[in-house]
Design a protein around this motif. Structure first.
Motif, PDB file in Angstrom:
ATOM      1  N   MET A 115       8.795  42.482  -3.622  1.00  0.00           N
ATOM      2  CA  MET A 115       7.845  41.402  -3.857  1.00  0.00           C
ATOM      3  C   MET A 115       6.797  41.436  -2.750  1.00  0.00           C
ATOM      4  SD  MET A 115      10.589  38.549  -4.953  1.00  0.00           S
ATOM      5  CE  MET A 115      11.988  39.553  -4.514  1.00  0.00           C
ATOM      6  N   VAL A 116       5.573  41.123  -3.107  1.00  0.00           N
ATOM      7  CA  VAL A 116       4.494  41.037  -2.123  1.00  0.00           C
ATOM      8  C   VAL A 116       4.275  39.546  -1.853  1.00  0.00           C
ATOM      9  CG1 VAL A 116       2.120  41.621  -1.575  1.00  0.00           C
ATOM     10  CG2 VAL A 116       3.489  43.157  -3.019  1.00  0.00           C
ATOM     11  N   VAL A 117       4.742  39.100  -0.707  1.00  0.00           N
ATOM     12  CA  VAL A 117       4.704  37.679  -0.352  1.00  0.00           C
ATOM     13  C   VAL A 117       3.444  37.395   0.459  1.00  0.00           C
ATOM     14  CG1 VAL A 117       5.879  35.868   0.957  1.00  0.00           C
ATOM     15  CG2 VAL A 117       7.215  37.528  -0.353  1.00  0.00           C
ATOM     16  N   GLU A 118       2.766  36.319   0.097  1.00  0.00           N
ATOM     17  CA  GLU A 118       1.583  35.885   0.836  1.00  0.00           C
ATOM     18  C   GLU A 118       1.737  34.423   1.231  1.00  0.00           C
ATOM     19  OE1 GLU A 118      -2.351  36.918  -0.681  1.00  0.00           O
ATOM     20  OE2 GLU A 118      -1.327  38.144  -2.200  1.00  0.00           O
ATOM     21  N   TYR A 119       1.231  34.094   2.407  1.00  0.00           N
ATOM     22  CA  TYR A 119       1.146  32.695   2.832  1.00  0.00           C
ATOM     23  C   TYR A 119       0.066  32.558   3.883  1.00  0.00           C
ATOM     24  CZ  TYR A 119       4.175  34.093   6.794  1.00  0.00           C
ATOM     25  OH  TYR A 119       4.713  34.714   7.898  1.00  0.00           O
ATOM     26  N   ARG A 120      -0.283  31.342   4.191  1.00  0.00           N
ATOM     27  CA  ARG A 120      -1.280  31.053   5.218  1.00  0.00           C
ATOM     28  C   ARG A 120      -0.551  30.461   6.423  1.00  0.00           C
ATOM     29  NH1 ARG A 120      -6.212  31.671   5.759  1.00  0.00           N
ATOM     30  NH2 ARG A 120      -6.600  32.198   3.603  1.00  0.00           N
ATOM     31  N   SER A 121      -0.600  31.175   7.543  1.00  0.00           N
ATOM     32  CA  SER A 121       0.075  30.747   8.766  1.00  0.00           C
ATOM     33  C   SER A 121      -0.867  29.915   9.641  1.00  0.00           C
ATOM     34  CB  SER A 121       0.546  31.966   9.564  1.00  0.00           C
ATOM     35  OG  SER A 121       1.176  31.558  10.755  1.00  0.00           O
ATOM     36  N   VAL A 122      -0.281  28.995  10.352  1.00  0.00           N
ATOM     37  CA  VAL A 122      -1.061  28.180  11.290  1.00  0.00           C
ATOM     38  C   VAL A 122      -0.946  28.726  12.711  1.00  0.00           C
ATOM     39  CG1 VAL A 122      -0.855  26.090   9.892  1.00  0.00           C
ATOM     40  CG2 VAL A 122       0.834  26.531  11.690  1.00  0.00           C
ATOM     41  N   TRP A 123      -0.244  29.857  12.873  1.00  0.00           N
ATOM     42  CA  TRP A 123       0.044  30.409  14.195  1.00  0.00           C
ATOM     43  C   TRP A 123      -0.613  31.765  14.414  1.00  0.00           C
ATOM     44  CZ3 TRP A 123       2.601  26.758  16.739  1.00  0.00           C
ATOM     45  CH2 TRP A 123       3.412  25.895  16.023  1.00  0.00           C
ATOM     46  N   THR A 124      -0.765  32.143  15.664  1.00  0.00           N
ATOM     47  CA  THR A 124      -1.065  33.523  16.019  1.00  0.00           C
ATOM     48  C   THR A 124       0.263  34.260  15.938  1.00  0.00           C
ATOM     49  OG1 THR A 124      -2.868  32.869  17.473  1.00  0.00           O
ATOM     50  CG2 THR A 124      -1.880  35.040  17.872  1.00  0.00           C
ATOM     51  N   ASP A 125       0.308  35.412  15.272  1.00  0.00           N
ATOM     52  CA  ASP A 125       1.599  36.084  15.123  1.00  0.00           C
ATOM     53  C   ASP A 125       1.969  36.879  16.371  1.00  0.00           C
ATOM     54  OD1 ASP A 125       0.246  38.534  14.968  1.00  0.00           O
ATOM     55  OD2 ASP A 125       0.613  38.789  12.828  1.00  0.00           O
ATOM     56  N   GLU A 126       3.157  37.509  16.338  1.00  0.00           N
ATOM     57  CA  GLU A 126       3.683  38.187  17.525  1.00  0.00           C
ATOM     58  C   GLU A 126       2.877  39.392  17.970  1.00  0.00           C
ATOM     59  OE1 GLU A 126       5.843  39.367  13.863  1.00  0.00           O
ATOM     60  OE2 GLU A 126       5.925  37.494  14.918  1.00  0.00           O
TER      61      GLU A 126
END
Length: 149
Positions: free
Chosen positions: A107-118
């Motif tokens: 599955m290709v999962v998408e979302y909008r994060s409120v954070w800067t990632d690692e």
């Protein structure tokens, strides 16, 4: 008097934390047992979105859990999916990654994060390729999560 107020507040906080975890287990653990891999993956991200990181781990395969416990595994200071929005988990495709299970899907999962990632990407859209698999009579588990197929 101050000690008893502090003790009361501490007990109240503990009760609230335990109740929160109990609600998380009641909501997400049944979803991890779904016959639909899309539901399992959606529940995994929903659990993280609401701060149930320890519960979300139960949707991962034992091998992926072990990899994430390794000393050299890079984990961010926070969960990138915490408080995420616009989660989209489309129907799975039959693309396999491992070929070790009777059933495997991607599955290709998408979302909008409120954070800067690692790795330093700013808040915004995230896209992950998530592989799930199972053997006969077993529940679906997430086998891998990555940024490329």
């Amino acid at each position: 008097m101050k000690a008893s107020v502090f003790r009361g507040a501490l007990i109240a906080a503990l009760v609230i934390a335990l109740a929160y975890q109990a609600v998380g287990a009641a909501v997400f653990l049944p979803r991890f047992g779904s016959e639909d891999p899309r539901e399992v993956v959606t529940a995994y991200y929903d659990a993280q979105r609401w701060g149930f990181r320890a519960i979300a781990v139960r949707a991962l395969s034992p091998e992926l859990q072990e990899t994430r416990r390794a000393a050299d595994f890079v984990r961010g200071l926070h969960d990138d999916a915490l408080f995420c929005g616009q989660l989209e988990v489309p129907a799975p495709s039959d693309a396999t990654m491992y070929g070790e299970h009777a059933d495997e899907v991607q599955m290709v999962v998408e979302y909008r994060s409120v954070w800067t990632d690692e790795v330093g990407n700013p808040p915004g859209k995230r896209l992950y390729f998530v592989y799930a698999g199972r053997d006969e009579g077993e529940p679906w588990r997430i086998l891998g999560i990555g940024t490329g197929p």
